[in-house]
Design a protein around this motif. Structure first.
Motif, short mmCIF file in Angstrom:
data_model
loop_
_atom_site.label_atom_id
_atom_site.label_comp_id
_atom_site.label_asym_id
_atom_site.label_seq_id
_atom_site.Cartn_x
_atom_site.Cartn_y
_atom_site.Cartn_z
N ARG A 1 86.49 40.20 65.79
CA ARG A 1 86.50 40.00 64.34
C ARG A 1 87.90 40.16 63.76
O ARG A 1 88.21 39.56 62.73
CB ARG A 1 85.53 41.00 63.69
CG ARG A 1 84.08 40.74 64.09
CD ARG A 1 83.10 41.68 63.42
NE ARG A 1 81.75 41.46 63.91
CZ ARG A 1 80.66 41.46 63.14
NH1 ARG A 1 80.77 41.68 61.83
NH2 ARG A 1 79.48 41.24 63.65
N GLU B 1 81.18 45.92 58.53
CA GLU B 1 80.55 44.60 58.63
C GLU B 1 79.52 44.58 59.75
O GLU B 1 78.42 44.02 59.60
CB GLU B 1 81.62 43.54 58.89
CG GLU B 1 82.58 43.31 57.72
CD GLU B 1 83.75 42.41 58.10
OE1 GLU B 1 83.82 42.00 59.29
OE2 GLU B 1 84.58 42.12 57.22
N ASP C 1 75.52 43.74 59.18
CA ASP C 1 74.84 42.56 59.73
C ASP C 1 74.02 42.87 60.99
O ASP C 1 73.58 41.97 61.70
CB ASP C 1 75.85 41.43 60.02
CG ASP C 1 76.86 41.78 61.12
OD1 ASP C 1 76.62 42.73 61.89
OD2 ASP C 1 77.90 41.10 61.18
N SER C 2 73.82 44.16 61.27
CA SER C 2 72.96 44.65 62.36
C SER C 2 73.53 44.44 63.75
O SER C 2 72.83 44.67 64.75
CB SER C 2 71.56 44.01 62.28
OG SER C 2 70.92 44.36 61.06
N THR C 3 74.79 44.04 63.86
CA THR C 3 75.40 43.91 65.19
C THR C 3 75.47 45.26 65.89
O THR C 3 75.19 45.36 67.09
CB THR C 3 76.82 43.31 65.06
OG1 THR C 3 76.73 42.02 64.46
CG2 THR C 3 77.47 43.19 66.44
#
Length: 267
Positions: A75, A246, A250-252
């Motif tokens: 990222r 982040e 976003d459940s990563t």
């Protein structure tokens, strides 16, 4: 010509390099990097600390924290290098600049805050007792006169040293370079118990279900894991924290936790 100039101005506003307009290449506007133009991040870790960071059967470094760091690097549009270090010398490795971050089940403590910056906590942890299968040890008092193992430089060792009464009640405290060595000695009867990270111990137990048991007896306070940065490296800390937020949103992070622990145990 007027149209050409307007195209170049638009491209510069978007921070995208165009060869026809000339000038130096600029970071993409979508990049989270900003402190050192997207340089490689060197992650210091103990490569014998499953499931947070360890070597698999192919001698490749893997683990929960390794997966988090890899995703963060993607990222941030950076390369990442995982550098095994002597964990008992981790603060010196960070201060010297040989590593950029410590990312390997690192407990946030007040003493460590004096020498490094931390990310926000992303997982809780506590130090509990591990014993051999069918051990008669059920309570802390049962450890009186026993030989207890822990990892050198770990929070488990710190908690034992803080509780002098508890420490004095043991026959001996043996410090190991990693928990795997401690569990091997526990299996072979060379020590009577281990004071260690619940996460690490339970993961190791899951691989050897017929050999060990956990006693839910906390030694010291419940702590939280964070990522450690050099004291003056606020920029990198902020960049990494942004992508960690982040990944949580976003459940990563939850998916990575599910992979290693069977459920989301992150904060």
């Amino acid at each position: 010509m007027k149209k050409f100039i307007m195209v170049c101005l638009s491209a510069l506003t978007a921070a995208v390099f165009l060869t026809g307009c000339g000038g130096e290449q600029q970071p993409s506007a979508s990049s989270s990097s900003g402190s050192d133009k997207g340089g490689k991040i060197v992650v210091g870790l103990d490569d014998n600390y499953p499931p947070m960071g360890f070597r698999d059967e192919n001698n490749e470094i893997t683990g929960f924290d390794v997966d988090l760091a890899k995703e963060a690097a993607v990222r941030l549009k950076r390369d990442v290098e995982f550098k095994p270090i002597d964990w008992s010398s981790k603060e010196a490795e960070l201060k010297s600049g040989r590593v950029d971050v410590l990312w390997n089940g690192l407990d946030i403590t007040e003493d460590r805050k004096k020498n490094m910056l931390f990310s926000n906590p992303y997982m809780d942890n506590k130090q509990i007792i591990f014993v051999a299968k069918d051990s008669p040890i059920k309570a802390l008092d049962d450890l009186k006169g026993k030989t207890v193992g822990t990892q050198s430089g770990s929070t488990g060792e710190e908690n034992i040293n803080k509780d002098q009464t508890l420490k004095d009640s043991f026959k001996e405290v043996k410090a190991y370079p990693d928990y795997i060595a401690a569990f091997m000695d526990l299996e072979n009867g060379r020590i009577d118990a281990i004071v260690g990270d619940e996460i690490t111990g339970r993961y190791y137990m899951s691989k050897h279900p017929d050999k060990f048991e956990a006693r839910d007896l906390a030694v010291g306070d419940v702590t939280s894991f964070g990522i450690g940065f050099a004291k003056d490296n606020t920029a990198l800390r902020d960049e990494v924290q942004k992508v960690m937020d982040e990944m949580k949103a976003d459940s990563t992070m939850a998916k990575i936790s599910q992979k290693w622990f069977g459920k989301d145990i992150t904060k």
